[in-house]
Design a protein around this motif. Structure first.
Motif, PDB file in Angstrom:
ATOM      1  N   PRO A  26     -40.540  41.002  20.111  1.00 45.71           N
ATOM      2  CA  PRO A  26     -40.931  40.570  21.463  1.00 45.71           C
ATOM      3  C   PRO A  26     -40.211  39.325  21.968  1.00 45.71           C
ATOM      4  N   THR A  27     -39.586  38.543  21.072  1.00 45.62           N
ATOM      5  CA  THR A  27     -38.864  37.351  21.560  1.00 45.62           C
ATOM      6  C   THR A  27     -37.428  37.691  21.970  1.00 45.62           C
ATOM      7  N   ALA A  28     -37.019  38.950  21.746  1.00 46.58           N
ATOM      8  CA  ALA A  28     -35.634  39.328  22.069  1.00 46.58           C
ATOM      9  C   ALA A  28     -35.441  39.422  23.577  1.00 46.58           C
ATOM     10  N   MET A  29     -34.389  38.803  24.056  1.00 47.54           N
ATOM     11  CA  MET A  29     -34.067  38.912  25.488  1.00 47.54           C
ATOM     12  C   MET A  29     -32.575  39.190  25.631  1.00 47.54           C
ATOM     13  N   ILE A  30     -32.252  40.004  26.628  1.00 48.06           N
ATOM     14  CA  ILE A  30     -30.841  40.291  26.905  1.00 48.06           C
ATOM     15  C   ILE A  30     -30.346  39.203  27.839  1.00 48.06           C
ATOM     16  N   LEU A  31     -29.395  38.437  27.327  1.00 45.04           N
ATOM     17  CA  LEU A  31     -28.881  37.283  28.069  1.00 45.04           C
ATOM     18  C   LEU A  31     -27.545  37.639  28.709  1.00 45.04           C
ATOM     19  N   THR A  41     -20.963  39.298  30.964  1.00 44.56           N
ATOM     20  CA  THR A  41     -21.193  39.899  29.651  1.00 44.56           C
ATOM     21  C   THR A  41     -22.666  39.707  29.290  1.00 44.56           C
ATOM     22  N   SER A  42     -23.159  40.520  28.359  1.00 46.91           N
ATOM     23  CA  SER A  42     -24.558  40.368  27.951  1.00 46.91           C
ATOM     24  C   SER A  42     -24.713  40.687  26.482  1.00 46.91           C
ATOM     25  N   THR A  59     -27.601  29.130  19.839  1.00 40.18           N
ATOM     26  CA  THR A  59     -26.372  29.890  19.636  1.00 40.18           C
ATOM     27  C   THR A  59     -25.210  28.964  19.300  1.00 40.18           C
ATOM     28  N   ASN A  60     -24.036  29.581  19.203  1.00 36.98           N
ATOM     29  CA  ASN A  60     -22.804  28.874  18.875  1.00 36.98           C
ATOM     30  C   ASN A  60     -22.071  28.574  20.191  1.00 36.98           C
ATOM     31  N   THR A  61     -21.745  27.313  20.406  1.00 33.26           N
ATOM     32  CA  THR A  61     -21.117  26.946  21.690  1.00 33.26           C
ATOM     33  C   THR A  61     -19.688  27.474  21.804  1.00 33.26           C
ATOM     34  N   GLN A  62     -19.107  27.878  20.640  1.00 24.69           N
ATOM     35  CA  GLN A  62     -17.727  28.392  20.677  1.00 24.69           C
ATOM     36  C   GLN A  62     -17.675  29.912  20.821  1.00 24.69           C
ATOM     37  N   SER A  63     -18.849  30.530  20.925  1.00 22.63           N
ATOM     38  CA  SER A  63     -18.907  31.984  21.101  1.00 22.63           C
ATOM     39  C   SER A  63     -18.489  32.337  22.529  1.00 22.63           C
ATOM     40  N   LEU A  64     -18.384  33.632  22.790  1.00 20.61           N
ATOM     41  CA  LEU A  64     -18.056  34.073  24.152  1.00 20.61           C
ATOM     42  C   LEU A  64     -19.086  33.540  25.151  1.00 20.61           C
ATOM     43  N   LYS A  65     -20.374  33.711  24.821  1.00 17.85           N
ATOM     44  CA  LYS A  65     -21.406  33.242  25.758  1.00 17.85           C
ATOM     45  C   LYS A  65     -21.358  31.732  25.912  1.00 17.85           C
ATOM     46  N   GLY A  66     -21.049  31.035  24.787  1.00 17.61           N
ATOM     47  CA  GLY A  66     -20.974  29.573  24.826  1.00 17.61           C
ATOM     48  C   GLY A  66     -19.876  29.122  25.771  1.00 17.61           C
ATOM     49  N   ARG A  67     -18.715  29.786  25.673  1.00 19.83           N
ATOM     50  CA  ARG A  67     -17.587  29.436  26.556  1.00 19.83           C
ATOM     51  C   ARG A  67     -17.953  29.735  28.000  1.00 19.83           C
ATOM     52  N   GLN A  68     -18.585  30.896  28.202  1.00 21.69           N
ATOM     53  CA  GLN A  68     -18.933  31.261  29.582  1.00 21.69           C
ATOM     54  C   GLN A  68     -19.955  30.294  30.173  1.00 21.69           C
ATOM     55  N   MET A  69     -20.912  29.867  29.361  1.00 19.94           N
ATOM     56  CA  MET A  69     -21.935  28.959  29.906  1.00 19.94           C
ATOM     57  C   MET A  69     -21.335  27.595  30.255  1.00 19.94           C
ATOM     58  N   GLU A  71     -18.186  27.388  31.418  1.00 15.40           N
ATOM     59  CA  GLU A  71     -17.420  27.671  32.644  1.00 15.40           C
ATOM     60  C   GLU A  71     -18.347  27.853  33.852  1.00 15.40           C
ATOM     61  N   CYS A  72     -19.497  28.445  33.594  1.00 16.33           N
ATOM     62  CA  CYS A  72     -20.426  28.771  34.683  1.00 16.33           C
ATOM     63  C   CYS A  72     -21.854  28.609  34.155  1.00 16.33           C
ATOM     64  N   PRO A  73     -22.483  27.482  34.415  1.00 19.62           N
ATOM     65  CA  PRO A  73     -23.787  27.208  33.798  1.00 19.62           C
ATOM     66  C   PRO A  73     -24.956  27.944  34.472  1.00 19.62           C
ATOM     67  N   ARG A  74     -24.763  29.238  34.652  1.00 19.63           N
ATOM     68  CA  ARG A  74     -25.819  30.070  35.232  1.00 19.63           C
ATOM     69  C   ARG A  74     -26.010  31.281  34.332  1.00 19.63           C
ATOM     70  N   ALA A  75     -27.209  31.808  34.274  1.00 21.27           N
ATOM     71  CA  ALA A  75     -27.458  32.959  33.401  1.00 21.27           C
ATOM     72  C   ALA A  75     -28.669  33.729  33.884  1.00 21.27           C
ATOM     73  N   SER A  76     -28.775  34.935  33.334  1.00 21.68           N
ATOM     74  CA  SER A  76     -29.954  35.757  33.597  1.00 21.68           C
ATOM     75  C   SER A  76     -30.408  36.303  32.249  1.00 21.68           C
ATOM     76  N   ALA A  77     -31.702  36.499  32.099  1.00 21.69           N
ATOM     77  CA  ALA A  77     -32.206  37.080  30.848  1.00 21.69           C
ATOM     78  C   ALA A  77     -33.319  38.069  31.166  1.00 21.69           C
ATOM     79  N   THR A  78     -33.356  39.132  30.376  1.00 20.68           N
ATOM     80  CA  THR A  78     -34.370  40.176  30.580  1.00 20.68           C
ATOM     81  C   THR A  78     -35.080  40.488  29.272  1.00 20.68           C
ATOM     82  N   PHE A  79     -36.391  40.440  29.306  1.00 22.80           N
ATOM     83  CA  PHE A  79     -37.218  40.901  28.182  1.00 22.80           C
ATOM     84  C   PHE A  79     -37.657  42.320  28.513  1.00 22.80           C
TER      85      PHE A  79
END
Ligand SMILES: Cc1cc2nc3c(=O)[nH]c(=O)nc-3n(C[C@H](O)[C@H](O)[C@H](O)COP(=O)(O)O)c2cc1C
Length: 194
Positions: A26-31, A41-42, A59-69, A71-79
């Motif tokens: 239940p704590t899993a969310m698609i970011l 990307t998600s 998470t890891n700041t050097q990951s794809l999501k880390g780099r994207q965040m 570059e663009c500090p906006r996100a969406s998440a869905t449970f």
């Protein structure tokens, strides 16, 4: 703007319902993150904390999501809570948590996961599993008998929503949708068509 107590209570109620209904994760969310230039990307991450500042994951700041965040500090998440017929969607901004908060959470992780956070160069190519396991072995030796420090590239992010939508499954696809959004410094709740 910080989250209202009402939204946090509504989320906690829906989360609890998902858990008691047998939702396996239940704590899993698609970011979803973006480079800000149109590439979106998600992936799944786990929710680790929720307070008035927002929804925290690590998470890891050097990951794809880390780099994207960066570059663009906006996100969406869905449970998606299938077992209880519920979905919660967040849209907002992301920001790193403090080093103290990241250290505090990292210290609660089991040692294997702490070593793993150092061993994994998340989202980088890896020639073989053996290479990863060899790194784990070397790190276990390096930190033998001492506490594993938090890697500087491993931290938490808080997603502070600008909107929160609660979706509940109803008969004949006539589902309930309630969208919380901000207007004149206040959170307002609006029903949407399914
Ligand atoms: C159930 C589940 C939970 C996960 N939780 C996390 C998490 O909390 N943090 C994380 O960095 N990756 C987590 N992952 C792995 C990510 O989905 C993803 O593979 C990884 O973070 C690399 O993503 P990226 O290359 O898009 O940055 C999880 C995967 C699954 C299936």
């Amino acid at each position: 703007m910080t989250l209202s107590g009402e939204i946090i209570r509504e989320f906690n109620k829906a989360y609890k319902k998902a858990r008691v209904s047998g939702e396996p994760e239940p704590t899993a969310m698609i970011l979803a993150t973006s480079d800000g230039k149109g590439l979106v990307t998600s992936r799944t991450v786990l929710l680790k904390a929720l307070d008035e500042d927002g929804f925290v994951f690590f998470t890891n700041t050097q990951s794809l999501k880390g780099r994207q965040m960066r570059e663009c500090p906006r996100a969406s998440a869905t449970f998606l809570w299938k077992a209880s017929g519920c979905q919660v969607q967040l849209v907002g901004t992301v920001q790193q948590v403090s080093d103290e908060a990241a250290d505090a959470y990292f210290s609660t992780r089991d040692r294997g996961s702490q070593i793993g956070a150092w061993a994994s160069h998340q989202s980088q190519p890896l020639d073989s599993r053996e290479t990863l396991l060899q790194r784990v072995k070397e790190l276990e030796q390096r930190y033998e008998g001492v506490e594993v420090p938090r890697p500087p590239h491993w931290t938490g992010f808080v997603l502070s929503p600008e909107t929160v939508e609660f979706w509940t499954q109803r008969e004949f696809r006539l589902h309930d949708r309630f969208l919380w959004s901000q207007q004149d410094g206040q959170w307002t709740r609006q029903r949407l068509n399914p």
